[in-house]
Motif scaffolding. Sequence first.
Motif, PDB file in Angstrom:
ATOM      1  N   CYS A  26       0.781  -1.237   0.000  1.00  0.00           N
ATOM      2  CA  CYS A  26       0.000   0.000   0.000  1.00  0.00           C
ATOM      3  C   CYS A  26       0.815   1.290   0.000  1.00  0.00           C
ATOM      4  O   CYS A  26       0.231   2.372  -0.115  1.00  0.00           O
ATOM      5  CB  CYS A  26      -0.965   0.006   1.171  1.00  0.00           C
ATOM      6  SG  CYS A  26      -0.165  -0.015   2.788  1.00  0.00           S
ATOM      7  N   ALA A  51      -8.732  -2.747   4.670  1.00  0.00           N
ATOM      8  CA  ALA A  51      -7.792  -1.951   3.875  1.00  0.00           C
ATOM      9  C   ALA A  51      -8.518  -0.828   3.148  1.00  0.00           C
ATOM     10  O   ALA A  51      -8.059   0.319   3.140  1.00  0.00           O
ATOM     11  CB  ALA A  51      -7.039  -2.842   2.882  1.00  0.00           C
ATOM     12  N   LEU A  55      -7.996   3.134   3.858  1.00  0.00           N
ATOM     13  CA  LEU A  55      -7.554   3.975   2.750  1.00  0.00           C
ATOM     14  C   LEU A  55      -8.503   5.152   2.568  1.00  0.00           C
ATOM     15  O   LEU A  55      -8.071   6.306   2.458  1.00  0.00           O
ATOM     16  CB  LEU A  55      -7.470   3.168   1.446  1.00  0.00           C
ATOM     17  CG  LEU A  55      -7.129   3.979   0.198  1.00  0.00           C
ATOM     18  CD1 LEU A  55      -5.684   4.467   0.243  1.00  0.00           C
ATOM     19  CD2 LEU A  55      -7.377   3.160  -1.053  1.00  0.00           C
ATOM     20  N   ASN A 158      -4.148  -1.809  -4.220  1.00  0.00           N
ATOM     21  CA  ASN A 158      -3.880  -2.432  -2.923  1.00  0.00           C
ATOM     22  C   ASN A 158      -4.435  -3.851  -2.868  1.00  0.00           C
ATOM     23  O   ASN A 158      -3.761  -4.767  -2.398  1.00  0.00           O
ATOM     24  CB  ASN A 158      -4.493  -1.612  -1.778  1.00  0.00           C
ATOM     25  CG  ASN A 158      -3.745  -0.342  -1.490  1.00  0.00           C
ATOM     26  OD1 ASN A 158      -2.656  -0.110  -2.002  1.00  0.00           O
ATOM     27  ND2 ASN A 158      -4.347   0.498  -0.675  1.00  0.00           N
TER      28      ASN A 158
END
Length: 176
Positions: A26, A51, A55, A158
């Motif tokens: 990432c 994730a 983000l 990602n």
Amino acid sequence: MHQGIGLEAFNELPDHKAVHALYECCNSVTLARDLARGRPYADHTALFRRADALLFSLSESSIDAILQAHPHVGRRPHSTKSQAEQCSVWDESPEVMAELTTAVDDYAEQFGFGFVMHIGGLARDVCALSVIAAVRDRMHHDPETERKVVCNELARINRSRLERMLGPEGGYDNWG
């Protein structure tokens, strides 16, 4: 890059190794650290959702730092050669590469950050002219819309990298 380590092994990594593996995915220490702190994850989907949530909660300056870590489109050493090997229709002529450079430079000037696009498994079909078309299409966005598009592209990148790091759900069948 960590590849195919499996979810169970990932969940058991010491914190500093988990952060390192996640940073490779990432390009954000903050995101990697927060993802590592969320362990153990029950399955891949739980990690992917976390994730994405992390983000999308990052500040614009944190997103800008992630964007700085991404390679600039068309400027990586030997990028045309590697793309040509991957894609039978890649046109690495000087004219096309100049057009790509102009497009991504115009994009960066308009939005203040570099162009990011998830290619993933489509690498054989996404070539310089496709990227130029995508840049031109996204130049019509207002800055707020483009920031959202960029975050979505980063989330897709990602996820691809996290999938590669973990390997298949359920692990590899080493007995086959």
